[in-house]
Design an enzyme around this catalytic site. Sequence first.
Site, PDB file in Angstrom:
ATOM      1  N   HIS A   1     -75.939  53.382  36.321  1.00 15.67           N
ATOM      2  CA  HIS A   1     -76.570  52.718  37.950  1.00 15.67           C
ATOM      3  C   HIS A   1     -77.821  52.522  37.424  1.00 15.67           C
ATOM      4  O   HIS A   1     -78.201  53.645  36.865  1.00 15.67           O
ATOM      5  CB  HIS A   1     -76.438  54.137  39.180  1.00 15.67           C
TER       6      HIS A   1
ATOM      7  N   HIS B   1     -81.783  52.452  39.095  1.00 13.44           N
ATOM      8  CA  HIS B   1     -82.131  53.105  40.352  1.00 13.44           C
ATOM      9  C   HIS B   1     -83.532  51.654  40.564  1.00 13.44           C
ATOM     10  O   HIS B   1     -83.693  51.152  40.025  1.00 13.44           O
ATOM     11  CB  HIS B   1     -83.026  53.748  40.375  1.00 13.44           C
TER      12      HIS B   1
HETATM   13  P1  5GP Z   1     -79.929  59.354  38.039  1.00 14.23           P
HETATM   14  O1  5GP Z   1     -80.532  61.317  37.962  1.00 14.23           O
HETATM   15  O2  5GP Z   1     -78.301  60.163  37.268  1.00 14.23           O
HETATM   16  O3  5GP Z   1     -80.622  59.122  37.286  1.00 14.23           O
HETATM   17  O4  5GP Z   1     -79.289  59.450  39.197  1.00 14.23           O
HETATM   18  C1  5GP Z   1     -78.521  59.850  39.963  1.00 14.23           C
HETATM   19  C2  5GP Z   1     -78.984  59.727  41.328  1.00 14.23           C
HETATM   20  O5  5GP Z   1     -78.023  59.854  42.681  1.00 14.23           O
HETATM   21  C3  5GP Z   1     -80.153  60.202  42.312  1.00 14.23           C
HETATM   22  O6  5GP Z   1     -81.366  59.556  42.042  1.00 14.23           O
HETATM   23  C4  5GP Z   1     -79.504  61.413  43.375  1.00 14.23           C
HETATM   24  O7  5GP Z   1     -80.795  61.852  44.487  1.00 14.23           O
HETATM   25  C5  5GP Z   1     -78.062  60.053  43.667  1.00 14.23           C
HETATM   26  N1  5GP Z   1     -77.419  60.944  44.339  1.00 14.23           N
HETATM   27  C6  5GP Z   1     -76.817  61.629  43.954  1.00 14.23           C
HETATM   28  N2  5GP Z   1     -75.388  62.636  44.670  1.00 14.23           N
HETATM   29  C7  5GP Z   1     -75.870  61.214  45.412  1.00 14.23           C
HETATM   30  C8  5GP Z   1     -74.486  61.124  46.893  1.00 14.23           C
HETATM   31  O8  5GP Z   1     -73.619  61.980  46.842  1.00 14.23           O
HETATM   32  N3  5GP Z   1     -74.860  59.681  47.546  1.00 14.23           N
HETATM   33  C9  5GP Z   1     -76.014  58.942  47.242  1.00 14.23           C
HETATM   34  N4  5GP Z   1     -76.153  58.210  47.594  1.00 14.23           N
HETATM   35  N5  5GP Z   1     -76.654  58.916  46.303  1.00 14.23           N
HETATM   36  C10 5GP Z   1     -76.613  60.778  44.745  1.00 14.23           C
END
Ligand code: 5GP
Length: 145
Positions: A107, A109
Site C-alpha cells: 500500500h 500512503h
Molecule cells: P503500514 O504501517 O503497514 O505502512 O500501514 C498500514 C496502515 O493501515 C496504517 O496507517 C494503519 O493506520 C492502517 N490500518 C490498519 N488497520 C486498518 C483498517 O482496518 N482499516 C483502514 N482503513 N486502515 C487500517
Amino acid sequence: MSLHGDYDSQNIFAKIIRGEAPCYKVYEDDDVLAFLDVFPQSFGHTLVIPKRAAARNLLEVDADSLTKVITVVQMLTKVLVAELQPAGVQVAQFNGAPAGQTVFHLHMHIVPRFEGEALAVHAGGKAEPEALAALQARIVARLAA
Ligand code: 5GP
C-alpha cells in the site's frame, strides 16, 4: 522475517478488497482501491492498494500493478490537494516491520501535511466514524466534479 514470507490472504486489506471488512472507499477501478486510513496520521490520510496483486511489499509486486497504483496515487494526491488545501503532501510506502509496515499487503500512503501540524502516531488513534464519512463524501464529490 516480515520483509520476506508468504502472503496472508486474511490480512485486513485483503478482507477489504473481498468486501469482508468495511472501508471508507474514495476510489475504485478494476485494479486499484483507495480508502481512508482509519488511524490517520493527518487529516485526509488515504491508502492506495492493488486489488489483483497478492504482494506483501514493493519487492514482490509486479510492475503492471505498481504502475496502476502509482498512477492512482498521483491522481488522488491532486484531488486531496485541491479539496483539502494542505501546505504539503507526503507519499510513503513501507517494507517490513522494522521499516514501519504493519499491514502486509502493498500500500501507498498519501498524507496531506498542514502548516504547524505534526504527524499523529503511525497507526495510532482511531478517527471518529462521522468525521471519516464526511471526509469520504468530500473526496468522492471532488473526484466527480
Ligand atoms: P503500514 O504501517 O503497514 O505502512 O500501514 C498500514 C496502515 O493501515 C496504517 O496507517 C494503519 O493506520 C492502517 N490500518 C490498519 N488497520 C486498518 C483498517 O482496518 N482499516 C483502514 N482503513 N486502515 C487500517
